[in-house]
Design a protein around this motif. Structure first.
Motif, PDB file in Angstrom:
ATOM      1  N   ASP A  21    -102.398 111.597  70.256  1.00  0.00           N
ATOM      2  CA  ASP A  21    -101.023 111.245  70.607  1.00  0.00           C
ATOM      3  C   ASP A  21    -100.138 111.206  69.370  1.00  0.00           C
ATOM      4  OD1 ASP A  21    -102.506 108.977  69.756  1.00  0.00           O
ATOM      5  OD2 ASP A  21    -101.085 107.600  70.699  1.00  0.00           O
ATOM      6  N   VAL A  22    -100.679 110.676  68.285  1.00  0.00           N
ATOM      7  CA  VAL A  22     -99.951 110.624  67.016  1.00  0.00           C
ATOM      8  C   VAL A  22     -99.807 112.030  66.437  1.00  0.00           C
ATOM      9  CG1 VAL A  22    -100.069 109.801  64.637  1.00  0.00           C
ATOM     10  CG2 VAL A  22    -100.623 108.247  66.522  1.00  0.00           C
ATOM     11  N   ALA A  23    -100.860 112.837  66.545  1.00  0.00           N
ATOM     12  CA  ALA A  23    -100.825 114.200  66.012  1.00  0.00           C
ATOM     13  C   ALA A  23     -99.703 115.007  66.654  1.00  0.00           C
ATOM     14  CB  ALA A  23    -102.166 114.888  66.248  1.00  0.00           C
ATOM     15  N   TRP A  24     -99.505 114.822  67.959  1.00  0.00           N
ATOM     16  CA  TRP A  24     -98.465 115.586  68.655  1.00  0.00           C
ATOM     17  C   TRP A  24     -97.070 115.183  68.197  1.00  0.00           C
ATOM     18  CZ3 TRP A  24     -97.063 119.814  70.469  1.00  0.00           C
ATOM     19  CH2 TRP A  24     -96.043 119.978  71.401  1.00  0.00           C
ATOM     20  N   LEU A  25     -96.822 113.890  68.041  1.00  0.00           N
ATOM     21  CA  LEU A  25     -95.496 113.457  67.591  1.00  0.00           C
ATOM     22  C   LEU A  25     -95.263 113.829  66.132  1.00  0.00           C
ATOM     23  CD1 LEU A  25     -94.959 109.990  69.316  1.00  0.00           C
ATOM     24  CD2 LEU A  25     -94.058 112.226  69.958  1.00  0.00           C
ATOM     25  N   TRP A  26     -96.298 113.752  65.317  1.00  0.00           N
ATOM     26  CA  TRP A  26     -96.167 114.161  63.914  1.00  0.00           C
ATOM     27  C   TRP A  26     -95.839 115.654  63.841  1.00  0.00           C
ATOM     28  CZ3 TRP A  26    -100.600 114.029  59.742  1.00  0.00           C
ATOM     29  CH2 TRP A  26    -100.030 113.970  58.465  1.00  0.00           C
ATOM     30  N   HIS A  27     -96.491 116.437  64.669  1.00  0.00           N
ATOM     31  CA  HIS A  27     -96.248 117.878  64.787  1.00  0.00           C
ATOM     32  C   HIS A  27     -94.773 118.150  65.141  1.00  0.00           C
ATOM     33  CE1 HIS A  27     -97.416 122.020  66.238  1.00  0.00           C
ATOM     34  NE2 HIS A  27     -96.392 121.811  67.053  1.00  0.00           N
ATOM     35  N   CYS A  28     -94.286 117.469  66.173  1.00  0.00           N
ATOM     36  CA  CYS A  28     -92.907 117.688  66.636  1.00  0.00           C
ATOM     37  C   CYS A  28     -91.879 117.192  65.622  1.00  0.00           C
ATOM     38  CB  CYS A  28     -92.697 117.010  67.981  1.00  0.00           C
ATOM     39  SG  CYS A  28     -93.700 117.707  69.321  1.00  0.00           S
ATOM     40  N   HIS A  29     -92.171 116.086  64.954  1.00  0.00           N
ATOM     41  CA  HIS A  29     -91.246 115.546  63.955  1.00  0.00           C
ATOM     42  C   HIS A  29     -91.114 116.514  62.778  1.00  0.00           C
ATOM     43  CE1 HIS A  29     -89.745 111.570  61.908  1.00  0.00           C
ATOM     44  NE2 HIS A  29     -88.797 112.441  62.102  1.00  0.00           N
ATOM     45  N   ARG A  30     -92.230 117.074  62.328  1.00  0.00           N
ATOM     46  CA  ARG A  30     -92.197 118.003  61.201  1.00  0.00           C
ATOM     47  C   ARG A  30     -91.531 119.322  61.561  1.00  0.00           C
ATOM     48  NH1 ARG A  30     -97.381 119.414  59.653  1.00  0.00           N
ATOM     49  NH2 ARG A  30     -98.356 118.337  61.407  1.00  0.00           N
ATOM     50  N   LEU A  31     -91.436 119.636  62.860  1.00  0.00           N
ATOM     51  CA  LEU A  31     -90.744 120.853  63.278  1.00  0.00           C
ATOM     52  C   LEU A  31     -89.226 120.737  63.122  1.00  0.00           C
ATOM     53  CD1 LEU A  31     -92.632 122.243  66.399  1.00  0.00           C
ATOM     54  CD2 LEU A  31     -92.238 123.367  64.192  1.00  0.00           C
ATOM     55  N   ALA A  32     -88.747 119.558  62.808  1.00  0.00           N
ATOM     56  CA  ALA A  32     -87.353 119.362  62.417  1.00  0.00           C
ATOM     57  C   ALA A  32     -87.372 118.950  60.946  1.00  0.00           C
ATOM     58  CB  ALA A  32     -86.697 118.294  63.282  1.00  0.00           C
ATOM     59  N   PRO A  33     -87.667 119.884  60.047  1.00  0.00           N
ATOM     60  CA  PRO A  33     -87.976 119.523  58.656  1.00  0.00           C
ATOM     61  C   PRO A  33     -86.871 118.766  57.935  1.00  0.00           C
ATOM     62  CG  PRO A  33     -87.649 121.897  58.879  1.00  0.00           C
ATOM     63  CD  PRO A  33     -87.737 121.338  60.258  1.00  0.00           C
ATOM     64  N   ILE A  70     -83.558 127.093  55.203  1.00  0.00           N
ATOM     65  CA  ILE A  70     -83.296 127.464  56.597  1.00  0.00           C
ATOM     66  C   ILE A  70     -83.726 126.304  57.492  1.00  0.00           C
ATOM     67  CG2 ILE A  70     -83.732 129.111  58.435  1.00  0.00           C
ATOM     68  CD1 ILE A  70     -82.308 130.361  56.081  1.00  0.00           C
ATOM     69  N   HIS A  71     -82.782 125.730  58.215  1.00  0.00           N
ATOM     70  CA  HIS A  71     -83.090 124.614  59.110  1.00  0.00           C
ATOM     71  C   HIS A  71     -83.552 125.122  60.471  1.00  0.00           C
ATOM     72  CE1 HIS A  71     -81.607 121.937  56.130  1.00  0.00           C
ATOM     73  NE2 HIS A  71     -80.352 122.322  56.231  1.00  0.00           N
ATOM     74  N   HIS A  72     -84.328 124.310  61.144  1.00  0.00           N
ATOM     75  CA  HIS A  72     -84.876 124.646  62.463  1.00  0.00           C
ATOM     76  C   HIS A  72     -84.338 123.659  63.484  1.00  0.00           C
ATOM     77  CE1 HIS A  72     -87.981 124.363  65.681  1.00  0.00           C
ATOM     78  NE2 HIS A  72     -88.045 125.670  65.527  1.00  0.00           N
ATOM     79  N   ASP A  73     -83.856 124.182  64.616  1.00  0.00           N
ATOM     80  CA  ASP A  73     -83.257 123.339  65.654  1.00  0.00           C
ATOM     81  C   ASP A  73     -83.795 123.779  67.013  1.00  0.00           C
ATOM     82  OD1 ASP A  73     -81.688 121.792  67.287  1.00  0.00           O
ATOM     83  OD2 ASP A  73     -79.801 122.802  66.837  1.00  0.00           O
TER      84      ASP A  73
END
Length: 470
Positions: free
Chosen positions: A95-107, A297-300
């Motif tokens: 559960d933590v891995a998934w949120l960490w993954h998604c948070h880092r996708l907005a660098p 380059i930002h990711h959105d």
């Protein structure tokens, strides 16, 4: 020239395997709020469709995991006499891995949040993870198993994470139960952490308690849940396709120089490589972007409405024109475009185990079915003059026009036959041109090109065969 094509392509394979693993264990589905009923105790929550499991995961990630990493990082820095900058190698629960993954996708937002909360020195290390696409599951923790050297090493890393967690939070289980966590109603107003030192709270009627410096991580996790569906086509298992994706991705990064104030939209072939590049190392990603395009380059991922004339659609059309003007070729990727919205079966854990597609599983759904194989991804590069670390609020409303757009196709068009728009259901391919650089089988609107039951050719998107080819 410094980007390692094969490394990024191989990491992309690890990336999709990671997503499939979380999906198969039912983890990401806990964050797909549109497909779940709302627990009664969340009816007054601003995020009324978010369930207990997701809210508890946010607490565990924000109040337990990140501080644990910060503490571990500071200890590592203090014991590092050479002053080297090693990555944090702790592997989190799913559960933590998934949120960490998604948070880092907005660098940009992730970096800003970490630096603000933990300081610039700690952020240099906490920004990274040595194993970018990994999580550990409760059933993976036997005492004695026969494993190879690589598996044994990762088992040690996983055990280390569990031990550090247990020492820091002796009353907090390392694993959250994906089955019971989603339905627990033990705490109607807040979720508490039974730690030895403090109580962690998420007050459900306070929007700020759910956001991380203005970033809605739970909504991002909801959006990202469907990404696996878009990158599950057969081409995404092909090494050549992924290596081509890296080359297209470099061109995509360079495209920003041609129109710095334009929102540009990737194909899903490019988008998978983009996500992979960010997640592998945010620091290296920033360095590579500057080397390739001269800018960060930002990711959105906040644009998801494909309505004709909407921001995503307009940005995609502008990206197509810009790509054509810059590179002299059509902006299109066979097998790497929009696949339609996920079918109902996708929102079941068993979808991962399915080895064949029934008619229902490949049937186009939603009012955007006519865009399958034509439209691109939903990630975007925002204009250069927009600070992605600052929330962008779009005031006003958009009228969604749905006339003449099918909600769900009632029947497939047969082959041979005529499609609803009057076009033939199948067009055989033309012989390959003997002239270098000439393509006799160019892109056709509303068709999928490939090998199907009738041979190689163009299959209209109203045919069942088109989706099997796709």
């Amino acid at each position: 020239k410094d980007l390692d094509l094969y490394r990024l392509a191989n990491l992309a394979v690890q990336h999709t395997q990671f997503l499939r693993s979380l999906h198969g264990h039912g983890i990401t589905l806990q964050f797909s709020f549109s497909s779940k009923s709302t627990p009664s105790f969340l009816s007054s929550c601003p995020h009324s469709t978010k369930n207990y499991y997701a809210l508890n995961a946010l607490r565990r990630y924000r109040d337990l995991w990140l501080p644990l990493l910060a503490k571990q990082t500071s200890m590592d820095v203090g014991s590092d006499s050479n002053g080297t900058d090693e990555s944090v190698s702790l592997i989190p629960p799913p559960d933590v891995a998934w949120l960490w993954h998604c948070h880092r996708l907005a660098p940009a937002r992730y970096s800003s949040y970490i630096k603000t909360r933990f300081g610039p020195d700690t952020s240099k290390k906490i920004l990274e993870t040595e194993v970018a696409f990994a999580a550990q599951f409760s059933h993976e923790c036997p005492d004695d198993v026969d494993v190879n050297a690589e598996e044994a090493n990762q088992a040690i890393v996983k055990q280390k994470a569990r031990e550090i967690w247990r020492d820091a939070y002796p009353l907090e289980p390392f694993f959250q139960d994906a089955e019971t966590g989603a339905t627990s109603e033990s705490s109607p107003l807040l979720i508490t952490s039974p730690t030895s030192t403090s109580t962690s709270k998420l007050v459900l009627d306070d929007q700020q308690s759910l956001d991380l410096d203005g970033f809605d991580l739970l909504s991002s996790a909801d959006h990202q849940c469907n990404f696996l569906w878009q990158v599950s086509g057969i081409n995404f298992e092909n090494e050549e396709f992924l290596c081509d994706g890296v080359l297209e991705y470099v061109k995509f990064l360079k495209l920003k120089n041609a129109a710095p104030n334009q929102v540009i939209v990737p194909t899903y072939q490019i988008d998978l490589i983009w996500h992979t590049h960010i997640l592998a190392s945010i620091h290296q990603y920033d360095c590579d972007c500057i080397a390739v395009s001269g800018r960060t380059i930002h990711h959105d991922d906040s644009l998801n409405d494909r309505t004709e004339g909407g921001k995503l659609d307009v940005s995609f059309q502008e990206t197509k024109r810009l790509w054509k003007d810059t590179y002299g070729e059509e902006y299109y990727c066979i097998g790497g475009m929009y696949r339609g919205e996920p079918p109902d079966d996708f929102f079941q854990r068993e979808w991962i185990l399915s080895s064949s597609s029934s008619d229902e599983k490949v049937r186009p759904s939603s009012k955007f079915a006519h865009l399958v194989g034509i439209h691109a991804g939903s990630s975007t590069v925002p204009p250069a003059n927009v600070d992605s670390a600052t929330p962008v609020v779009d005031v006003g409303t958009t009228e969604v026009k749905t006339e003449n757009v099918p909600e769900r196709q009632a029947e497939w068009t047969r082959i041979p036959g005529t499609a609803p728009d009057g076009s033939p259901s199948y067009i055989p391919h033309a012989e390959k041109s003997k002239t270098h650089g000439v393509n006799n089988n160019t892109f056709r609107e509303n068709y999928i090109f490939g090998k199907g039951p009738s041979g190689i050719g163009y299959y209209h998107i109203s045919t069942k065969e088109a989706y099997k080819v796709l």
